[in-house]
Design a protein around this motif. Structure first.
Motif, short mmCIF file in Angstrom:
data_model
loop_
_atom_site.label_atom_id
_atom_site.label_comp_id
_atom_site.label_asym_id
_atom_site.label_seq_id
_atom_site.Cartn_x
_atom_site.Cartn_y
_atom_site.Cartn_z
N ASP B 86 68.87 5.11 43.72
CA ASP B 86 68.39 5.82 42.45
C ASP B 86 67.55 5.06 41.52
O ASP B 86 67.64 3.74 41.44
CB ASP B 86 69.71 5.70 41.40
N SER B 89 66.37 5.54 35.15
CA SER B 89 65.96 6.73 34.29
C SER B 89 65.33 5.93 33.11
O SER B 89 65.96 5.10 32.46
CB SER B 89 66.75 7.64 33.73
N THR B 91 64.61 6.70 29.29
CA THR B 91 64.52 7.71 28.21
C THR B 91 63.65 6.98 27.07
O THR B 91 63.63 5.95 26.73
CB THR B 91 65.79 7.80 27.67
N LEU C 156 56.28 8.43 33.83
CA LEU C 156 57.16 8.72 34.74
C LEU C 156 56.91 9.58 35.86
O LEU C 156 55.68 10.06 36.04
CB LEU C 156 58.30 9.64 34.05
N GLN C 160 60.54 13.78 37.01
CA GLN C 160 61.15 13.14 35.68
C GLN C 160 60.53 13.72 34.44
O GLN C 160 60.87 13.90 33.50
CB GLN C 160 61.36 11.65 35.35
#
Lengths: 191, 225, 208
Positions: B86, B89, B91, C156, C160
């Motif tokens: 993974d 991520s 944000t 990104l 994403q």
């Protein structure tokens, strides 16, 4: 009519809806003014590509609002008409205002073979895309202008290219443009 | 126009990660508004990286080769790290706001994850302490109403004032958004803000007021910065 | 299998003459990092690990008294390299500079933990590991959420980006369009290109 102006990298034709997240004081002020008066104006502006649209803007009204998980104000706005701006001023809160007069967009067009196909493919997009459908409050309008406009807004194409289709005489061009991207294969079979 | 910049030593310490969080935030906010310091920092970072990852330089650290890395099981570490494919991520961070004297300010992103105490109002000043747990070093957001001023004072340690919005002036001149004003005990000054302003301040000691009636304010010195 | 790749660690070889800089192959390091980001390439990561981990350990040992803490810096740094490799931008600097940033940030947060007993991670706010371009002087800088994130989402990976764009912009990505139309991405790309070229021709090359 004098309205507040919100420069954004958003291409919005009449009846188009978009969701905005508002937190800056000047734009909160704009929303306050917009709810009391007659909406505000979204001016196509893409800082990144240094695009400043001078010839037209989208006059919008607020049709829905909400808060996101951080308590920020979310508003859904819908474009009522395209407008021309004049006398842009900046107030003490750095909010822009302009004199606004409506301009014509495309005349009403009837469905034809192409737009009907575009309508069914667009409907699929709406069905598969719940946030989009919700934003439009599940009101899919099966009309030629609406379908071509929504497709234009959705297509991943530079804003400068899209901007061309604000012209009142650009409907045929717009239809062909969307068709050549979305329906290309079918065309080949037909011809 | 930004006229006041962090010194080269301070930038170097910033790049090395050796400054306390409060001053690091100050330098980072300034650099965000100052292309010159930003370029300077980029250079220093590149140099620091070179120095860190050149084998020759690293020899200096090795005191006794026999015990330097023997305890670390690198293979296990590698296994643990690569257990999952993974990607982290990312944000985009949400804007945060702070309200001082009824005025809402958007926080610079460098302060977004810091903890703010509820604001205190002192006349034309309002201050929200930032809880960074750095002991003697106090960081705050300081709002000055139009016409407000900080009484003439001096410092026993240092005092950083980073102007975030508005402007103020003292006997040394006028300051503008982005100015990085670091004073030591050799200076005393009395900033006045004609049109109001918001500052990020870091001080490692209470202020000591130096003039007339203001001397009576000394017990309040620690309340302001 | 991984074991075999990992003849770690290398002690300073002694062959390198003191005072002379070991030639660091920057291009090779960048390629490994990109392979990790794009293919989750374990072999490439093993190479990066071999190059960086012992160096990071020595630096950490100079900053922390306890071996366990130094080791944590290595683990945390290399773990971030593995998980955040996609934030490395080859065009903006060397791989060593990026790894240095990751290491410095991990060290900073850990020192804060040790010294101030704080569990916060402020370092990424001071030294973003996905550095975006310098913001321009803003006459027109509306701070609508999506505008602010515009520069970060470009950092990104494509998949994403789509998620983020899909939420904030009611505009599809090329991938979404391809999916909706059940066509290969390449076809969509060439169609968009053709449509735009045609449009440009109609307009006499006025618009981009």
């Amino acid at each position: 009519m004098n309205l507040p102006v919100f420069p954004l990298p958003i291409f919005l034709l009449p009846d188009g809806v978009t969701r905005l997240r508002i937190f800056e004081p000047r734009y909160l002020k704009m929303v306050r003014m917009a709810t009391q008066n007659q909406g505000f104006v979204v001016l196509l502006n893409d800082q990144k590509n240094k695009l400043f649209e001078k010839n037209w803007a989208s006059w919008v009204e607020i049709i829905n609002f909400d808060q996101d998980q951080d308590g920020l104000l979310l508003i859904d706005v819908k474009c009522k008409a395209l407008v021309k701006l004049a006398n842009i001023t900046v107030d003490e809160d750095k909010l822009r205002h302009a004199d606004v007069s409506t301009i014509n967009h495309w005349p009403i067009n009837e469905h034809d073979d192409t737009t009907e196909k575009l309508a069914s493919s667009l409907l699929e997009v709406f069905e598969q895309n719940e946030p989009l459908n919700a934003m439009y409050q599940a009101k899919f309008e099966d009309k030629a202008n609406w379908v071509v406009s929504r497709w234009l807004e959705l297509l991943p194409v530079k804003l400068a290219a899209k901007s061309v289709f604000a012209d009142a005489k650009s409907y045929e061009q717009a239809k062909q443009f969307v068709e050549s991207i979305v329906l290309n294969e079918q065309l080949k079979v037909k011809s | 126009m930004i006229k006041h910049h962090p010194s080269q030593e301070l930038l170097q310490a910033f790049v090395n990660g050796e400054l306390p969080a409060s001053l690091s935030a100050g330098v980072a906010i300034h650099a965000d508004m100052c292309p010159a310091c930003q370029a300077n920092i980029a250079n220093l970072t590149e140099q620091a990286a070179e120095n860190s990852f050149e084998q020759a330089f690293l020899h200096q650290f090795v005191v006794d080769e026999s015990d330097d890395i023997s305890d670390i099981d690198f293979d296990r570490m590698f296994e643990e790290i690569t257990q999952t494919d993974d990607l982290a991520s990312v944000t985009p961070s949400q804007a945060k706001f702070v309200t001082l004297k009824g005025k809402e300010y958007k926080l610079p992103k460098q302060l977004q994850h810091m903890e703010f105490a509820s604001p205190m109002n002192l006349g034309k000043l309002a201050r929200s302490r930032i809880n960074l747990g750095e002991g003697e070093i106090h960081s705050s957001l300081l709002h000055i109403d139009p016409g407000g001023s900080v009484p003439q004072h001096t410092h026993h340690g240092y005092e950083l004032t980073l102007l975030l919005e508005g402007s103020f002036s003292d006997d040394m001149g006028e300051y503008h958004v982005g100015d990085f004003i670091l004073l030591d005990q050799n200076h005393d000054h009395s900033p006045v803000s004609e049109n109001g302003c918001l500052c990020f301040t870091v001080a490692n000691d209470a202020l000591h007021f130096t003039k007339g009636f203001n001397k009576l304010l000394n017990p309040f010195g620690s309340l302001i910065y | 299998m991984v074991q075999a790749q990992m003849n770690l660690p290398t002690k300073p070889s002694g062959v390198t003459s003191k005072g002379m800089k070991e030639q660091v192959d920057h291009r090779q390091l960048s390629q490994w990092l990109i392979a990790v980001a794009e293919q989750r390439d374990r072999q490439a990561f093993a190479c990066l690990f071999k190059f960086f981990a012992p160096k990071i350990l020595r630096i950490a040992q100079s900053k922390f008294n306890q071996e366990a803490q130094a080791s944590e810096v290595v683990q945390e740094t290399m773990s971030n390299v593995w998980r955040k490799a996609h934030l490395f931008d080859n065009a903006k600097g060397a791989a060593t500079t990026w790894v240095y940033t990751v290491m410095r940030n991990v060290t900073f947060d850990m020192l804060r933990k040790v010294q101030s007993n704080r569990e916060d991670t402020l370092s990424d706010d001071f030294w973003p590991i996905a550095e975006s371009v310098v913001a321009e002087e803003d006459t027109f800088s509306d701070h609508l959420e999506k505008d602010k994130i515009l520069s970060c989402i470009d950092e990104l990976p494509e998949n994403q980006q789509q998620v983020v764009k899909g939420f904030y912009f009611m505009e599809m990505s090329q991938e979404q369009l391809a999916k909706h139309l059940n066509l290969p991405l390449g076809t969509i790309k060439s169609r968009l290109r053709l449509a735009l070229a045609k449009l440009r021709a109609q307009l006499g090359g006025k618009h981009d």
